[in-house]
Design an enzyme around this catalytic site. Structure first.
Site, PDB file in Angstrom:
ATOM      1  N   CYS A 123     -41.006  44.686  -6.465  1.00 32.17           N
ATOM      2  CA  CYS A 123     -42.120  45.416  -7.087  1.00 32.17           C
ATOM      3  C   CYS A 123     -43.146  44.418  -7.594  1.00 32.17           C
ATOM      4  O   CYS A 123     -44.333  44.658  -7.543  1.00 32.17           O
ATOM      5  CB  CYS A 123     -41.601  46.267  -8.225  1.00 32.17           C
ATOM      6  N   LYS A 159     -28.330  57.776 -11.126  1.00 35.07           N
ATOM      7  CA  LYS A 159     -28.440  58.025  -9.685  1.00 35.07           C
ATOM      8  C   LYS A 159     -28.933  56.755  -9.006  1.00 35.07           C
ATOM      9  O   LYS A 159     -30.085  56.374  -9.120  1.00 35.07           O
ATOM     10  CB  LYS A 159     -29.416  59.159  -9.351  1.00 35.07           C
ATOM     11  N   GLU A 168     -41.328  53.092 -14.080  1.00 35.72           N
ATOM     12  CA  GLU A 168     -41.624  51.696 -13.715  1.00 35.72           C
ATOM     13  C   GLU A 168     -41.831  51.685 -12.230  1.00 35.72           C
ATOM     14  O   GLU A 168     -40.881  51.888 -11.460  1.00 35.72           O
ATOM     15  CB  GLU A 168     -40.429  50.823 -14.048  1.00 35.72           C
ATOM     16  N   GLU A 226     -49.041  48.724  -1.451  1.00 37.61           N
ATOM     17  CA  GLU A 226     -47.800  47.963  -1.541  1.00 37.61           C
ATOM     18  C   GLU A 226     -47.115  47.973  -0.179  1.00 37.61           C
ATOM     19  O   GLU A 226     -46.842  49.029   0.383  1.00 37.61           O
ATOM     20  CB  GLU A 226     -46.902  48.622  -2.590  1.00 37.61           C
TER      21      GLU A 226
HETATM   22  P1  NAP Z   1     -38.311  55.437  -4.239  1.00 36.58           P
HETATM   23  O1  NAP Z   1     -38.378  55.996  -2.898  1.00 36.58           O
HETATM   24  O2  NAP Z   1     -39.318  55.875  -5.240  1.00 36.58           O
HETATM   25  O3  NAP Z   1     -36.851  55.739  -4.776  1.00 36.58           O
HETATM   26  C1  NAP Z   1     -36.428  55.391  -6.065  1.00 36.58           C
HETATM   27  C2  NAP Z   1     -35.341  56.355  -6.499  1.00 36.58           C
HETATM   28  O4  NAP Z   1     -35.886  57.675  -6.590  1.00 36.58           O
HETATM   29  C3  NAP Z   1     -34.193  56.432  -5.504  1.00 36.58           C
HETATM   30  O5  NAP Z   1     -32.993  56.583  -6.209  1.00 36.58           O
HETATM   31  C4  NAP Z   1     -34.553  57.671  -4.710  1.00 36.58           C
HETATM   32  O6  NAP Z   1     -33.479  58.298  -4.087  1.00 36.58           O
HETATM   33  C5  NAP Z   1     -35.148  58.562  -5.770  1.00 36.58           C
HETATM   34  N1  NAP Z   1     -36.013  59.599  -5.205  1.00 36.58           N
HETATM   35  C6  NAP Z   1     -36.633  59.609  -3.993  1.00 36.58           C
HETATM   36  N2  NAP Z   1     -37.323  60.755  -3.819  1.00 36.58           N
HETATM   37  C7  NAP Z   1     -37.122  61.494  -4.932  1.00 36.58           C
HETATM   38  C8  NAP Z   1     -37.570  62.788  -5.350  1.00 36.58           C
HETATM   39  N3  NAP Z   1     -38.353  63.546  -4.596  1.00 36.58           N
HETATM   40  N4  NAP Z   1     -37.169  63.237  -6.569  1.00 36.58           N
HETATM   41  C9  NAP Z   1     -36.379  62.491  -7.356  1.00 36.58           C
HETATM   42  N5  NAP Z   1     -35.911  61.277  -6.999  1.00 36.58           N
HETATM   43  C10 NAP Z   1     -36.291  60.774  -5.815  1.00 36.58           C
HETATM   44  O7  NAP Z   1     -38.378  53.858  -4.235  1.00 36.58           O
HETATM   45  P2  NAP Z   1     -37.518  52.863  -3.337  1.00 36.58           P
HETATM   46  O8  NAP Z   1     -38.030  52.927  -1.957  1.00 36.58           O
HETATM   47  O9  NAP Z   1     -36.081  53.057  -3.563  1.00 36.58           O
HETATM   48  O10 NAP Z   1     -37.907  51.473  -4.023  1.00 36.58           O
HETATM   49  C11 NAP Z   1     -39.088  50.850  -3.777  1.00 36.58           C
HETATM   50  C12 NAP Z   1     -40.130  51.120  -4.854  1.00 36.58           C
HETATM   51  O11 NAP Z   1     -39.627  50.800  -6.150  1.00 36.58           O
HETATM   52  C13 NAP Z   1     -41.336  50.260  -4.690  1.00 36.58           C
HETATM   53  O12 NAP Z   1     -42.512  51.012  -4.863  1.00 36.58           O
HETATM   54  C14 NAP Z   1     -41.193  49.229  -5.791  1.00 36.58           C
HETATM   55  O13 NAP Z   1     -42.387  48.652  -6.183  1.00 36.58           O
HETATM   56  C15 NAP Z   1     -40.554  50.003  -6.866  1.00 36.58           C
HETATM   57  N6  NAP Z   1     -39.872  49.136  -7.829  1.00 36.58           N
HETATM   58  C16 NAP Z   1     -40.402  48.975  -9.080  1.00 36.58           C
HETATM   59  C17 NAP Z   1     -39.800  48.130 -10.002  1.00 36.58           C
HETATM   60  C18 NAP Z   1     -40.356  47.955 -11.401  1.00 36.58           C
HETATM   61  O14 NAP Z   1     -39.628  47.472 -12.257  1.00 36.58           O
HETATM   62  N7  NAP Z   1     -41.580  48.332 -11.676  1.00 36.58           N
HETATM   63  C19 NAP Z   1     -38.635  47.460  -9.653  1.00 36.58           C
HETATM   64  C20 NAP Z   1     -38.100  47.639  -8.359  1.00 36.58           C
HETATM   65  C21 NAP Z   1     -38.727  48.485  -7.472  1.00 36.58           C
HETATM   66  P3  NAP Z   1     -33.088  58.026  -2.534  1.00 36.58           P
HETATM   67  O15 NAP Z   1     -33.937  56.950  -2.010  1.00 36.58           O
HETATM   68  O16 NAP Z   1     -31.675  57.684  -2.599  1.00 36.58           O
HETATM   69  O17 NAP Z   1     -33.321  59.307  -1.812  1.00 36.58           O
END
Ligand code: NAP
Ligand code: MG
Length: 503
Positions: free
Chosen positions: A304, A194, A270, A405
């Site tokens: 991140c 996804k 992660e 963050e």
């Molecule tokens: P996010 O909101 O957590 O979303 C990540 C994924 O989870 C997306 O595909 C999102 O879908 C899905 N998601 C959202 N709500 C969900 C729920 N209630 N149940 C199941 N899945 C759900 O994060 P983002 O805004 O896309 O990315 C930013 C975050 O990623 C930051 O906190 C960053 O630090 C972290 N990150 C971490 C790493 C690492 O390697 N540690 C690398 C890159 C990014 P939709 O958004 O499509 O709804």
């Protein structure tokens, strides 16, 4: 238009105008309509224009994808194929991605705003390299035979876990996807991916490229859609054995809860970070300040592992800050298709507003803006979501801006008086993704690096590393590790077979 040759602004623009966008779900080797009537319009942060109406997946699509993945797993079309053959197919998958690199770079750039040239040089290189690296590793993962007990033979083998759910964010959409697909597929699993809503159309292209590379239908399924629908359905699905998740802390923890409330599947989270770059007085201060700022601003700060806090000791402060300001000045946002933009657009208007809110509150808390303005930036078109990098000085470790963050191009500078204080500040958030040390005294640098609580410590650099180096965090940053040979172990079950030998 020959996408292979695209390089200049006008060529990228021409290619963008000719690009066709397709949506749907990729299940059982076919791009098909979603089983839901829901859709949404994907807006490019580059200029606020709608790129396409996207049909999004539903829980029914997840069911279909998991069934397809399970059938592929059970009949052995991939899971029981010789590891060498799986490896070859993964290498071809990497090559196939590379053959469409410019197109994919352009798609990502339009979807989430990063410079197209950057997407090409970093994202596309990363995914192609990752798929090939795990492809080359696939047949080198030897198992164990133990002969310590006379009259018996113990075999310890790695069995693919089954169906892997991979849920990824939009900031490095293909890099993150490669980091999940490479080891999961190398080990023989089937996958349901996804992508984030913002970058779902670029992700869909991977389905056809996998088929082209000889990865059988059903082994890679892709279901775009909303996190709270498709993501949750994957997280709770009884037919999913492992979830590999990259994203925010809150959603990562939801996946742990989904698992606990469903089938107890393994979850590898992660998550985010608030990484500190510690600058010692004997460091190359210009390089330390510039690189830390770069690590905080690159990808519009949506990293991140962003070096979002610069923790500076004593007399190093002024020179390191001056270098960070100079770096901010060198990274003006520009049209992501301009060919040489250092920064592109922030992913969305909502994200831009969120970043500016953080800055406003930091200033109210007593921080000073030393670079940038704290207001949106106009690249000259009056459109799009842009922000020039911001350096905040006078930040105290307990301020919101130093604890949470931001996910935007904002560097917080925190002055400290001793190494002990630097360690306390660097370790003083719930996160533990990355950390950095800048200095020339080898012993002091090593001693400090050991005391930093983080999954990765960069010394006299930021964001460096090759495929052999695991990437992930500790504490609130989660415990999943991508990259490196050990990542394969996330997607296997260890099986012990005890064989009695007739004497
Ligand atoms: P996010 O909101 O957590 O979303 C990540 C994924 O989870 C997306 O595909 C999102 O879908 C899905 N998601 C959202 N709500 C969900 C729920 N209630 N149940 C199941 N899945 C759900 O994060 P983002 O805004 O896309 O990315 C930013 C975050 O990623 C930051 O906190 C960053 O630090 C972290 N990150 C971490 C790493 C690492 O390697 N540690 C690398 C890159 C990014 P939709 O958004 O499509 O709804
Ligand atoms: Mg999202």
């Amino acid at each position: 238009m020959q996408l292979n040759a695209v390089a200049t602004a006008s060529e990228w623009e021409l290619a963008a105008a000719e690009l066709a966008w397709r949506s749907g779900v990729f299940v059982d080797g076919k791009l098909q309509p979603s089983r839901s009537d829901e859709g949404f319009s994907v807006v490019s942060p580059r200029d606020g224009a709608a790129l396409a109406e996207v049909a999004v997946g539903s829980a029914l699509d997840v069911d279909a994808a998991v069934s397809s993945a399970r059938a592929a797993f059970d009949d052995g079309r991939w899971s029981r194929r010789a590891a060498t053959e799986r490896g070859r197919a993964l290498v071809r998958f990497g090559d196939a991605v590379e053959s469409r690199a410019r197109e994919l770079a352009l798609r990502i750039s339009l979807e989430m705003g990063k410079p197209a040239q950057d997407a090409l040089a970093v994202e596309l290189r990363a995914i192609a390299q990752t798929l090939r690296w795990y492809g080359q590793l696939a047949d080198k993962l030897g198992d164990e035979a133990h002969v310590g007990t006379p009259g018996a033979l113990a075999l310890v083998t790695r069995e693919p876990a089954g169906v892997v759910g991979a849920v990824v964010p939009w900031n490095f959409p293909l890099t993150m996807t490669g980091w999940k697909l490479g080891p999961a597929l190398a080990a023989g699993n089937s996958v349901v991916l996804k992508p984030a809503e913002q970058t779902s159309m670029s992700a869909l292209v991977l389905g056809e490229l996998a088929l082209e590379a000889g990865i059988p239908a059903g082994v890679l399924n892709i279901v775009p859609g909303r996190g709270d629908i498709v993501g949750e359905a994957i997280g709770r699905h009884p037919g999913v054995d492992v979830v590999a998740f990259t994203g925010s802390v809150g959603v990562g923890r939801r996946f742990l809860a989904y698992a606990a409330e469903s089938n107890g599947k393994r979850v590898w989270p992660e998550l985010g970070g608030k990484s500190a770059s510690v600058v010692l007085p004997d460091a190359d201060l210009d390089k330390a300040g510039r690189t830390t700022a770069w690590g905080s601003f690159y990808n519009q700060g949506q990293m991140c592992s962003a070096s979002s806090r610069m923790v500076v000791l004593g007399e190093a402060h002024d020179a390191a800050v001056a270098a960070a300001i100079a770096q901010a000045d060198d990274m003006r946002p520009a049209d992501p298709l301009s060919g040489d933009a250092a920064l592109g657009a922030v992913v969305s208007e909502a994200q831009l507003a969120k970043i500016l809110g953080f800055v406003e509150r930091a200033v109210a808390d007593g921080a000073a803006i030393a670079a940038g303005t704290g207001e949106r930036f106009d690249i000259g078109t009056g459109r799009g979501s842009y922000l020039a990098p911001i350096v905040l000085t006078g930040v105290r470790p307990d301020m919101e801006i130093a604890q949470q963050e931001v996910f935007g191009p904002v560097l917080s500078v925190i002055a400290v008086d001793s190494v002990d204080e630097a360690v306390a500040v660097a370790n003083g958030t719930p996160f533990g993704l990355g950390a950095g040390v800048w200095g020339r005294d080898l012993s002091a640098v090593h001693q400090l690096a050991r005391r930093l609580r983080a999954g990765t410590v960069w010394v006299n650099c930021w964001e460096e590393g090759d495929m052999s180096m695991p990437f992930g965090g500790v504490g609130a940053s989660g415990f999943g590790r991508d990259k490196g040979a050990r990542a394969v172990d996330k997607y296997v079950d260890v099986k012990s077979t005890w064989i009695e030998l007739d004497s």
